[in-house]
Design an enzyme around this catalytic site. Structure first.
Site, PDB file in Angstrom:
ATOM      1  N   SER A  98       3.230  -1.665  10.114  1.00 46.44           N
ATOM      2  CA  SER A  98       4.671  -2.073  10.268  1.00 46.44           C
ATOM      3  C   SER A  98       5.567  -3.616  10.046  1.00 46.44           C
ATOM      4  O   SER A  98       6.605  -4.092  10.971  1.00 46.44           O
ATOM      5  CB  SER A  98       5.557  -1.464  12.291  1.00 46.44           C
ATOM      6  OG  SER A  98       4.802   0.064  12.172  1.00 46.44           O
ATOM      7  N   GLU A 101      -5.770  -4.701  11.144  1.00 52.66           N
ATOM      8  CA  GLU A 101      -4.343  -3.888  10.488  1.00 52.66           C
ATOM      9  C   GLU A 101      -4.685  -2.766  12.474  1.00 52.66           C
ATOM     10  O   GLU A 101      -5.824  -1.666  12.134  1.00 52.66           O
ATOM     11  CB  GLU A 101      -4.202  -2.236   9.797  1.00 52.66           C
ATOM     12  CG  GLU A 101      -4.262  -3.108   8.163  1.00 52.66           C
ATOM     13  CD  GLU A 101      -3.229  -2.270   7.467  1.00 52.66           C
ATOM     14  OE1 GLU A 101      -2.192  -2.353   7.085  1.00 52.66           O
ATOM     15  OE2 GLU A 101      -4.073  -1.359   7.294  1.00 52.66           O
ATOM     16  N   ASN A 149       0.851  -1.399   0.384  1.00 54.88           N
ATOM     17  CA  ASN A 149       0.067  -0.236   0.243  1.00 54.88           C
ATOM     18  C   ASN A 149       1.032   0.849   0.131  1.00 54.88           C
ATOM     19  O   ASN A 149       1.512   1.809   1.003  1.00 54.88           O
ATOM     20  CB  ASN A 149      -0.527  -0.235   0.991  1.00 54.88           C
ATOM     21  CG  ASN A 149      -1.322   1.624   1.790  1.00 54.88           C
ATOM     22  OD1 ASN A 149      -2.174   2.274   0.454  1.00 54.88           O
ATOM     23  ND2 ASN A 149      -2.119   1.748   2.400  1.00 54.88           N
ATOM     24  N   GLU A 169      -6.570   4.951   7.815  1.00 53.49           N
ATOM     25  CA  GLU A 169      -6.914   6.314   7.317  1.00 53.49           C
ATOM     26  C   GLU A 169      -7.896   7.222   6.791  1.00 53.49           C
ATOM     27  O   GLU A 169      -7.952   8.094   6.496  1.00 53.49           O
ATOM     28  CB  GLU A 169      -5.539   6.540   6.792  1.00 53.49           C
ATOM     29  CG  GLU A 169      -4.092   5.991   7.140  1.00 53.49           C
ATOM     30  CD  GLU A 169      -2.723   5.721   7.013  1.00 53.49           C
ATOM     31  OE1 GLU A 169      -2.736   5.845   5.578  1.00 53.49           O
ATOM     32  OE2 GLU A 169      -2.096   5.574   7.451  1.00 53.49           O
ATOM     33  N   HIS A 215      -9.452   1.436   4.689  1.00 55.70           N
ATOM     34  CA  HIS A 215      -8.533   1.259   5.668  1.00 55.70           C
ATOM     35  C   HIS A 215      -8.266   2.786   6.529  1.00 55.70           C
ATOM     36  O   HIS A 215      -9.300   3.511   5.957  1.00 55.70           O
ATOM     37  CB  HIS A 215      -7.391   1.921   4.836  1.00 55.70           C
ATOM     38  CG  HIS A 215      -6.003   2.010   4.834  1.00 55.70           C
ATOM     39  ND1 HIS A 215      -5.347   3.111   5.525  1.00 55.70           N
ATOM     40  CD2 HIS A 215      -4.862   0.767   5.037  1.00 55.70           C
ATOM     41  CE1 HIS A 215      -3.996   3.756   6.035  1.00 55.70           C
ATOM     42  NE2 HIS A 215      -3.418   1.446   5.692  1.00 55.70           N
TER      43      HIS A 215
HETATM   44  P1  PGA Z   1       3.071   0.682   7.650  1.00 55.20           P
HETATM   45  O1  PGA Z   1       1.710   0.485   6.886  1.00 55.20           O
HETATM   46  O2  PGA Z   1       3.403  -1.340   6.982  1.00 55.20           O
HETATM   47  O3  PGA Z   1       3.792   1.558   6.417  1.00 55.20           O
HETATM   48  O4  PGA Z   1       2.693   0.184   8.742  1.00 55.20           O
HETATM   49  C1  PGA Z   1       0.864  -0.671   6.842  1.00 55.20           C
HETATM   50  C2  PGA Z   1      -0.485   0.054   6.181  1.00 55.20           C
HETATM   51  O5  PGA Z   1      -1.047   0.784   6.524  1.00 55.20           O
HETATM   52  O6  PGA Z   1      -1.044  -0.758   5.458  1.00 55.20           O
END
Ligand code: PGA
Length: 255
Positions: free
Chosen positions: A212, A166, A9, A96, A94
């Site tokens: 992460s 997540e 992503n 976000e 997601h």
């Molecule tokens: P990250 O993001 O691996 O940078 O923690 C994962 C994601 O938001 O899909």
């Protein structure tokens, strides 16, 4: 046997030229790991060019969001039929987008239906906040998200669905969930899907961990029975790291 799936992503990273250069370099590196499904999710601006550059390679393309509307006066939005034929996957829900765009469980369910109706495979993201985790509410919260996202999706359609767990506090922070916690939630997601759809659908469902994920912790996550891959942000932006993640997934799952 579930095919492991690693999706990068990219979020709001890489210009058009950078995206094309990146996938040209990435594709031959990922080519050998045929037992793993490999997906990159660039920004909308770069989707068509990335898809073009990847044509004839086994690397698949996904979008980072989609509208649930078919067309109309929805400035800035992208309709599912604009993505159909261009990408195979689309990330939906997601954290976000839930947080910054105010996407609700109900909207995410509509988007999942819209995607499936247009032949797009949704990667539905769920996950709790740190506050919810600390209050011991992670499992019931994720359960509500999963049940809401899957409302009225048929058992047949579930073959196209991937769920990504997540935990919000682990995204982009360098803090990752312990393998035991990630495995517990992913196992719970599978049991919810078993409760709704039965053994066959639950057994075939692919569940990713995200937050992460990097080369140093990938093997630990992939060792968990209920974790079938990863949704990767930061580490998917580097060819070496992304390649290592795919290689480690292949190794851990014996594919
Ligand atoms: P990250 O993001 O691996 O940078 O923690 C994962 C994601 O938001 O899909």
């Amino acid at each position: 046997m579930r095919t492991p799936i690693i999706a990068g992503n990219w979020k709001m990273h890489k210009t058009l030229d950078e995206s094309v250069a990146f996938v040209r370099e990435l594709a031959p590196r990922l080519e050998p790991f045929a037992g793993v499904e490999r997906v990159v999710c660039p920004t909308f601006v770069s989707l068509a060019a990335a898809a073009d550059a990847l044509r004839g390679t086994p690397i698949k393309v996904g979008a980072q969001n989609v509208s649930h509307e078919e067309k109309g006066a929805f400035t800035s939005q992208i309709a599912p039929d604009m993505l159909a034929g261009l990408v195979e996957y689309v990330i939906i829900g997601h954290s976000e987008c839930r947080q910054y765009l105010g996407e609700t469980d109900e909207l995410i369910n509509k988007k999942a239906h819209a995607a499936l109706n247009h032949g797009l495979k949704p990667i539905i993201a769920v996950g709790e906040s740190l506050q919810q985790r600390e209050a011991g509410e992670a499992l019931p919260f994720v359960e509500r998200q999963v049940r809401a996202a899957l409302a009225d999706i048929s058992a047949e359609q579930m073959a196209q669905v991937v769920i990504a767990y997540e935990p919000i506090w682990a995204i982009g922070t360098g803090l990752n969930a312990s393998v035991a916690d990630a495995a517990e939630v992913c196992g719970h997601i599978r049991s919810i899907v078993r409760d709704i759809y039965g053994d066959a659908v639950a057994g075939a469902l692919r569940i990713q961990y995200g937050g992460s994920v990097k080369p140093g912790n990938m093997l630990d996550y992939m060792g968990a029975e209920d974790i079938d891959g990863a949704l990767v942000g930061g580490a998917s932006l580097k060819v070496d790291d992304f390649t290592t993640l795919v290689e480690l997934a292949a190794q851990a799952k014996g594919v």
